[in-house]
Design a protein around this motif. Structure first.
Motif, PDB file in Angstrom:
ATOM      1  N   ALA A 100      61.211  38.103  42.150  1.00  0.00           N
ATOM      2  CA  ALA A 100      60.772  37.471  40.903  1.00  0.00           C
ATOM      3  C   ALA A 100      59.761  36.365  41.185  1.00  0.00           C
ATOM      4  O   ALA A 100      58.812  36.167  40.425  1.00  0.00           O
ATOM      5  N   ARG A 101      59.932  35.673  42.302  1.00  0.00           N
ATOM      6  CA  ARG A 101      59.043  34.552  42.632  1.00  0.00           C
ATOM      7  C   ARG A 101      57.759  35.001  43.317  1.00  0.00           C
ATOM      8  O   ARG A 101      56.670  34.562  42.989  1.00  0.00           O
ATOM      9  N   PHE A 102      57.875  35.912  44.299  1.00  0.00           N
ATOM     10  CA  PHE A 102      56.715  36.269  45.117  1.00  0.00           C
ATOM     11  C   PHE A 102      56.062  37.587  44.735  1.00  0.00           C
ATOM     12  O   PHE A 102      54.961  37.880  45.188  1.00  0.00           O
ATOM     13  N   HIS A 103      56.720  38.412  43.929  1.00  0.00           N
ATOM     14  CA  HIS A 103      56.193  39.659  43.359  1.00  0.00           C
ATOM     15  C   HIS A 103      55.954  40.780  44.363  1.00  0.00           C
ATOM     16  O   HIS A 103      56.124  41.938  44.040  1.00  0.00           O
ATOM     17  N   HIS A 104      55.527  40.472  45.553  1.00  0.00           N
ATOM     18  CA  HIS A 104      55.200  41.501  46.548  1.00  0.00           C
ATOM     19  C   HIS A 104      55.830  41.139  47.891  1.00  0.00           C
ATOM     20  O   HIS A 104      55.130  40.880  48.872  1.00  0.00           O
ATOM     21  N   PRO A 105      57.164  41.132  47.948  1.00  0.00           N
ATOM     22  CA  PRO A 105      57.821  40.678  49.176  1.00  0.00           C
ATOM     23  C   PRO A 105      57.572  41.566  50.399  1.00  0.00           C
ATOM     24  O   PRO A 105      57.570  41.074  51.520  1.00  0.00           O
ATOM     25  N   LEU A 134      48.267  41.864  60.249  1.00  0.00           N
ATOM     26  CA  LEU A 134      48.231  40.572  59.559  1.00  0.00           C
ATOM     27  C   LEU A 134      47.027  40.490  58.626  1.00  0.00           C
ATOM     28  O   LEU A 134      47.158  40.082  57.467  1.00  0.00           O
ATOM     29  N   ALA A 135      45.857  40.898  59.111  1.00  0.00           N
ATOM     30  CA  ALA A 135      44.653  40.879  58.263  1.00  0.00           C
ATOM     31  C   ALA A 135      44.837  41.787  57.049  1.00  0.00           C
ATOM     32  O   ALA A 135      44.499  41.411  55.918  1.00  0.00           O
ATOM     33  N   TRP A 136      45.393  42.982  57.272  1.00  0.00           N
ATOM     34  CA  TRP A 136      45.628  43.901  56.157  1.00  0.00           C
ATOM     35  C   TRP A 136      46.586  43.286  55.136  1.00  0.00           C
ATOM     36  O   TRP A 136      46.357  43.361  53.925  1.00  0.00           O
ATOM     37  N   ALA A 137      47.668  42.675  55.616  1.00  0.00           N
ATOM     38  CA  ALA A 137      48.675  42.108  54.707  1.00  0.00           C
ATOM     39  C   ALA A 137      48.091  40.969  53.878  1.00  0.00           C
ATOM     40  O   ALA A 137      48.402  40.847  52.686  1.00  0.00           O
ATOM     41  N   VAL A 138      47.254  40.149  54.490  1.00  0.00           N
ATOM     42  CA  VAL A 138      46.613  39.058  53.739  1.00  0.00           C
ATOM     43  C   VAL A 138      45.747  39.642  52.630  1.00  0.00           C
ATOM     44  O   VAL A 138      45.836  39.227  51.458  1.00  0.00           O
ATOM     45  N   MET A 139      44.908  40.629  52.960  1.00  0.00           N
ATOM     46  CA  MET A 139      44.033  41.236  51.947  1.00  0.00           C
ATOM     47  C   MET A 139      44.840  41.978  50.885  1.00  0.00           C
ATOM     48  O   MET A 139      44.516  41.915  49.696  1.00  0.00           O
ATOM     49  N   SER A 140      45.885  42.672  51.304  1.00  0.00           N
ATOM     50  CA  SER A 140      46.708  43.422  50.365  1.00  0.00           C
ATOM     51  C   SER A 140      47.399  42.492  49.372  1.00  0.00           C
ATOM     52  O   SER A 140      47.469  42.791  48.173  1.00  0.00           O
ATOM     53  N   PHE A 141      47.918  41.375  49.860  1.00  0.00           N
ATOM     54  CA  PHE A 141      48.611  40.429  48.977  1.00  0.00           C
ATOM     55  C   PHE A 141      47.638  39.829  47.958  1.00  0.00           C
ATOM     56  O   PHE A 141      47.948  39.749  46.764  1.00  0.00           O
ATOM     57  N   ILE A 142      46.462  39.457  48.420  1.00  0.00           N
ATOM     58  CA  ILE A 142      45.449  38.898  47.504  1.00  0.00           C
ATOM     59  C   ILE A 142      45.073  39.928  46.448  1.00  0.00           C
ATOM     60  O   ILE A 142      45.010  39.618  45.253  1.00  0.00           O
ATOM     61  N   ALA A 143      44.845  41.178  46.872  1.00  0.00           N
ATOM     62  CA  ALA A 143      44.463  42.236  45.931  1.00  0.00           C
ATOM     63  C   ALA A 143      45.585  42.520  44.936  1.00  0.00           C
ATOM     64  O   ALA A 143      45.338  42.717  43.738  1.00  0.00           O
ATOM     65  N   ALA A 144      46.829  42.538  45.411  1.00  0.00           N
ATOM     66  CA  ALA A 144      47.965  42.807  44.524  1.00  0.00           C
ATOM     67  C   ALA A 144      48.126  41.698  43.492  1.00  0.00           C
ATOM     68  O   ALA A 144      48.373  41.977  42.305  1.00  0.00           O
TER      69      ALA A 144
END
Length: 195
Positions: A100-105, A134-144
């Motif tokens: 609920a807080r982070f949306h994309h755990p 790590l780079a993919w996860a950062v970009m994925s989180f921003i995009a999500a």
């Protein structure tokens, strides 16, 4: 190292389509149907993952050491991987406060996992593997998060019971993996003990 790089390009490339080409992705799903898209996506992911596992294993046979992390990094890595397992559990446990807080755990869990392994390992193969994730996860989180804002997505409020279940499942999974499974599956015992 070549197979590791090819595997990363395939696996993370497939998982980056939604980040960089979401409109194209939707067009392909419409054109070929959701089931065919999922089958192709899954097959490409499996090929990429197999190449990553194989390529990383081969690269570990003749490691090129960039640095030797201090012993304390192993302790920090253990803590970060514990967080990663809890975040992964929170992805699947319904109505928990973490989601609920982070949306994309799950993506946050990948970030924590990759960072942990970057801190605790210092070979070229480690930097390639965990740095790429790590780079993919950062970009994925921003995009999500950007997609969520654009769609005005709301997430249900979490309940304490769901949160406790996510934490307990995450901790138990971490204990099982760190103490029993990491050694036989990965070839490294994080705590240097056989149990």
């Amino acid at each position: 190292m070549t197979f590791l790089i090819i595997g990363l390009v395939i696996f993370l490339g497939v998982h980056s389509v939604r980040i960089f080409a979401d409109d194209w992705r939707r067009q392909q799903i419409t054109r070929m149907g959701e089931n065919k898209w999922k089958i192709g996506y899954s097959l490409m992911s499996a090929v990429g993952l197999a190449l990553i596992v194989w390529g990383y294993g081969v690269a570990r046979e003749t490691p090129v050491v960039l640095w030797n992390p201090p012993t304390g990094m192993r302790h920090l890595a253990a803590l970060l991987t514990l967080v990663a397992f809890i975040l992964l559990a929170a992805t699947y446990v319904p109505r928990n406060q973490i989601k609920a807080r982070f949306h994309h755990p799950m993506v946050l869990g990948v970030k924590a996992w990759a960072l942990a392994h970057l801190l605790a390992n210092g070979t070229v193969a480690d930097v390639l593997l965990f740095g790429a994730f790590l780079a993919w996860a950062v970009m994925s989180f921003i995009a999500a998060r950007r997609r969520d804002r654009a769609a005005a997505t709301t997430y249900p409020a979490g309940a304490m019971s769901g949160t406790l279940i996510a934490v307990v499942v995450g901790v138990l999974a971490w204990v099982a993996f760190a103490f029993w499974l990491h050694g036989p599956l990965i070839g490294v015992r994080p705590f240097g003990v056989a149990m």
